[in-house]
Each structure stands twice: as C-alpha cells, then as structure tokens.
Design a protein around this motif. Sequence first.
Motif, short mmCIF file in Angstrom:
data_model
loop_
_atom_site.label_atom_id
_atom_site.label_comp_id
_atom_site.label_asym_id
_atom_site.label_seq_id
_atom_site.Cartn_x
_atom_site.Cartn_y
_atom_site.Cartn_z
N HIS A 30 0.81 -1.22 0.00
CA HIS A 30 0.00 0.00 0.00
C HIS A 30 0.84 1.27 0.00
CE1 HIS A 30 -3.63 -2.20 0.55
NE2 HIS A 30 -3.21 -2.76 1.68
N ILE A 31 2.13 1.12 0.21
CA ILE A 31 2.94 2.32 0.43
C ILE A 31 3.79 2.68 -0.78
CG2 ILE A 31 4.72 3.35 1.93
CD1 ILE A 31 2.07 2.93 3.38
N LEU A 51 11.67 -3.79 -8.35
CA LEU A 51 12.01 -2.36 -8.47
C LEU A 51 10.89 -1.59 -7.77
CD1 LEU A 51 13.93 -0.27 -9.91
CD2 LEU A 51 12.27 -0.26 -11.77
N GLN A 52 11.28 -0.67 -6.89
CA GLN A 52 10.24 0.06 -6.14
C GLN A 52 10.44 1.57 -6.22
OE1 GLN A 52 10.52 -1.66 -2.14
NE2 GLN A 52 8.54 -2.68 -2.45
N ARG A 53 9.34 2.26 -6.49
CA ARG A 53 9.38 3.72 -6.31
C ARG A 53 8.98 3.96 -4.86
NH1 ARG A 53 5.69 8.52 -8.77
NH2 ARG A 53 4.04 7.16 -8.02
N MET A 54 9.88 4.58 -4.13
CA MET A 54 9.62 4.79 -2.71
C MET A 54 8.60 5.90 -2.50
SD MET A 54 13.64 4.50 -1.87
CE MET A 54 13.62 5.09 -0.20
N ASN A 55 7.82 5.76 -1.44
CA ASN A 55 6.80 6.75 -1.16
C ASN A 55 7.39 7.86 -0.29
OD1 ASN A 55 4.66 8.21 -0.12
ND2 ASN A 55 3.27 6.44 -0.19
N THR A 56 7.74 8.96 -0.95
CA THR A 56 8.40 10.04 -0.20
C THR A 56 7.40 10.98 0.48
OG1 THR A 56 8.69 11.12 -2.33
CG2 THR A 56 10.64 10.07 -1.37
N ASN A 57 6.09 10.73 0.26
CA ASN A 57 5.11 11.48 1.07
C ASN A 57 5.11 10.94 2.49
OD1 ASN A 57 4.14 13.16 -0.94
ND2 ASN A 57 2.79 11.53 -1.72
N VAL A 58 5.25 9.62 2.58
CA VAL A 58 5.27 8.98 3.90
C VAL A 58 6.68 9.05 4.50
CG1 VAL A 58 4.95 6.79 5.14
CG2 VAL A 58 3.37 7.43 3.31
N SER A 107 14.49 11.98 -12.90
CA SER A 107 14.43 13.38 -13.34
C SER A 107 13.20 14.12 -12.81
CB SER A 107 14.46 13.45 -14.87
OG SER A 107 13.44 12.59 -15.37
N GLU A 108 12.23 13.35 -12.28
CA GLU A 108 11.06 14.01 -11.68
C GLU A 108 11.16 14.08 -10.16
OE1 GLU A 108 7.42 12.27 -13.11
OE2 GLU A 108 7.92 12.71 -15.20
N GLY A 109 12.28 13.62 -9.62
CA GLY A 109 12.51 13.70 -8.18
C GLY A 109 12.05 12.49 -7.39
N ASN A 110 11.59 11.42 -8.08
CA ASN A 110 11.20 10.19 -7.37
C ASN A 110 12.44 9.39 -6.99
OD1 ASN A 110 8.23 10.31 -8.02
ND2 ASN A 110 9.07 10.21 -10.10
N TYR A 111 12.35 8.69 -5.88
CA TYR A 111 13.44 7.81 -5.44
C TYR A 111 13.07 6.35 -5.73
CZ TYR A 111 15.89 11.57 -3.08
OH TYR A 111 16.59 12.72 -2.81
N TRP A 112 14.01 5.63 -6.30
CA TRP A 112 13.79 4.23 -6.67
C TRP A 112 14.86 3.35 -6.04
CZ3 TRP A 112 9.89 2.80 -10.25
CH2 TRP A 112 9.23 3.88 -10.85
N ARG A 113 14.49 2.08 -5.80
CA ARG A 113 15.49 1.11 -5.33
C ARG A 113 15.17 -0.25 -5.94
NH1 ARG A 113 12.80 1.25 0.50
NH2 ARG A 113 10.87 0.23 -0.10
N ALA A 114 16.19 -1.11 -5.94
CA ALA A 114 15.98 -2.44 -6.52
C ALA A 114 16.48 -3.51 -5.55
CB ALA A 114 16.73 -2.55 -7.84
N TYR A 115 15.79 -4.64 -5.54
CA TYR A 115 16.16 -5.79 -4.70
C TYR A 115 16.24 -7.05 -5.55
CZ TYR A 115 14.47 -3.20 -0.50
OH TYR A 115 14.27 -2.31 0.51
N HIS A 116 17.08 -7.98 -5.12
CA HIS A 116 16.98 -9.32 -5.68
C HIS A 116 15.59 -9.85 -5.34
CE1 HIS A 116 21.57 -10.24 -5.62
NE2 HIS A 116 21.25 -9.26 -6.43
#
Length: 369
Positions: A30-31, A51-58, A107-116
């Motif tokens: 949900h996040i 691959l996850q776009r992190m929720n930077t509002n939370v 380029s839009e300011g979103n933060y992403w991360r990747a996991y195995h």
Amino acid sequence: MINQYLLKEVISHFDFVGSLLKCEPYGSGHINDTYLLEYKIPHMGVVPIILQRMNTNVFKKPVELMENIMNVTSFLREKITENGGDPERETLTVILNKAGKPYYKDSEGNYWRAYHFITCATGYDEVKCDEDFYQSALAFGKFQSLLADYPAEKLHETIPDFHNTKARFAVFKDAVEKDVCHRAKDVQAEIQFVLEHVDLAHVLGDMQASGELPLRVTHNDTKLNNVLIDDKTHQGICVIDLDTVMPGLAINDFGDSIRFGASTGAEDEKDLSKIECDMHLFEVYTKGFIKGCDGRLTDEEIKALPLGAKVMTLECGMRFLTDYLQGDTYFKTKYPTHNLDRCRTQFKLVSDMEKKWDTMNEIVSKYNI
Ligand code: ATP
Ligand code: MG
Ligand code: MG
C-alpha cells in the motif's frame, strides 16, 4: 501510473544483466509502487528483480531510510552466514545503481530502489491458518534475535516519534481541545476511555527511560505479508519491507502483531460483539515470537509482552480518534465515521485484553523458559 519513459530512465541507471522480458506492477503493498522485472540471460534463464518507487510522502528522508536498510541488511547477511543460513533468501539484497548508490533519484525527483527477487516464497495477505501466524511470529522473533547486537541508537528515525505514545497522547489532547470539526460532543465516551487510560500512554516511555526496557532494532510493520513464507517448506524465511526499521521497543513489534493478528474481527467492524482478542491466536503468536527471539529478550521484556499488546492497541485507537476529531486528514476513509468505527474496535480490544489480562500473562510465562 508511472509512464514508460520514466521507467526506462530508471532502469537505464541500473546494471541489470540480460534482456528485459517483462516489467509490471507487483504485489499488494500500500505504500510503495512495486514492479517485477524479468531479465532473460542466455544459458542462465530468467532473473526476476523487484524495483520500487519509494513513497516520499510517507518517508520524507529516503536517503537516510536507505542507509538504515543497507546497514541492517549487511548486518543480517553476516549473522545469517555465520549461522549457516542462506543470506540470499533470508534477507533483502539491495542492488546498487551504476553510480554505486542504493537508490536512484529520477528526473522528476522520485526515489527508486531495486532488490533481488526472493523466489518460491509468498507473502500472504490474510491469516488463513494458525501455522502462517506462527511462522510470522517466528520470523519477527528471529529478526529480533539476529539484530540483538546491532547498535539500535545508530539507526535513523525514519518517522520521528512513531511509537512515542506520550507524544501521541499530547496530539490527541490538542485535537480534543481544538475540536476543529465540532465532533468532540459526539464521542465523549471514546474521549473518556483514552483519559481513563492515560497511564498506558506513559508507561513504556518511562520503562525505556529507566532502562527496564532496552532500545532495540524494530520493524514497525509486522504484518503477515511482510514475511515471505517458503512455498515448499512453509517456513517463514525472510522479513521484508524494512522502510520502518527504527530504534524502538521489541514489545511494540509484538504488540502491534497481536493488535491486528489476534483480533476476531476487521479493524473497522461495526458490530463490537464480534471483536475480541483471541487467546488461542495470542498463544500461537507468543509461542513463535519467544522461540524466534531465542533467549535474546530480557526477562523484563518478555514479561512486558502483554503490556506491549495493550499499549499498541490503545495507541492505534487513539490515533484513529485523533484523526476523526481532526477531520480525517491522515488515514484514508471510505465513509464519514470510518475512523470512529476503527477507534471503537481498538478500544473494545483494549477492554477485552483487560478482562483476559491474567490469561495473557499466564500464556507468556508458559513460554518464558
Ligand atoms: P506495505 O503496504 O506492506 O507497507 P509496501 O508498499 O511497503 O507494502 P513491500 O512490502 O516492500 O511494499 O513490497 C510489496 C510486495 O512485493 C510484498 O508484499 C511482496 O509480496 C513483494 N516483494 C517485495 N520485495 C520482494 C523481494 N525482494 N522478493 C520477492 N517479493 C518481494
Ligand atoms: Mg509490505
Ligand atoms: Mg511497507
């Protein structure tokens, strides 16, 4: 919805090997926005990646958050290896981007991360049988035992005062006094319930300050689907979703699991006669958690487990009531009294725990060996 150009940009900043077969939304989180990527590598087969776009509002400080995750998972990897486990399956592995960082800022300011991607394991959304609940207790207990030597105070507080019940009580009182929506008159019984339980808002903070309860690494989102259960062995193998890993109290992780996992009804059930704290489920979780902790909790912590359950439940109910008084600005609601219904189930649970207090303590002492 994320546009394809943005996804392409993000993917191009990681060194994923092979040809991309698939990139689609995944899971029921949900996040964050979670994607499953599949890469075909000649002669090796298909390699899946999360691959996850992190929720930077939370999570306002994604860089600090990733620092926590890197530190905790590195520590876990060493411990798991020392114990002869498989760190590839038993903890998250972050994939660094091309610049060597554990996240990529697009380029839009979103933060992403990747996991195995951890294969052949499932995160279940609902408790369907005792064994799943037991396995999640065991996994969250093991998380405590593996991280028992980690200097918890060095972790960033990704959400400040997350379980500072005293601070949350102050916010509640302020909401009652300001009464911006003129709702206080309709919820006097609920307000009174909180005021009668003010001791519970202070007790854990006091026990921590006096050294009775030590600061630990806590997960803070101990839902069933944040443990991956092995499809073959049906054992809880990996605690995931480490966004809320912070310094805290072990009994809070335990307490929150009981709050939602041992309740006999939904969080927003209107018929309060359906809401109880099920002592069988309480026992199942207690047994698993204490076993998973493997002697790393102190006697005081174990004895305080029922208190953790009661305080977490009161705190949660108080947060729902606060949000109701403030005009439903925090929790998503589906109808005008949704937060009030949620608050009532939590307070019913607190009352029920009070009735069953002796039983809860007996169950804990049965497994405190
Ligand atoms: P929540 O609502 O629990 O806060 P979230 O949005 O923070 O969820 P995650 O729990 O991190 O997201 O991931 C969403 C789902 O993706 C998980 O429930 C799990 O099914 C799957 N998942 C996440 N990481 C992995 C992984 N490394 N391997 C396999 N599956 C994963
Ligand atoms: Mg999750
Ligand atoms: Mg999460």
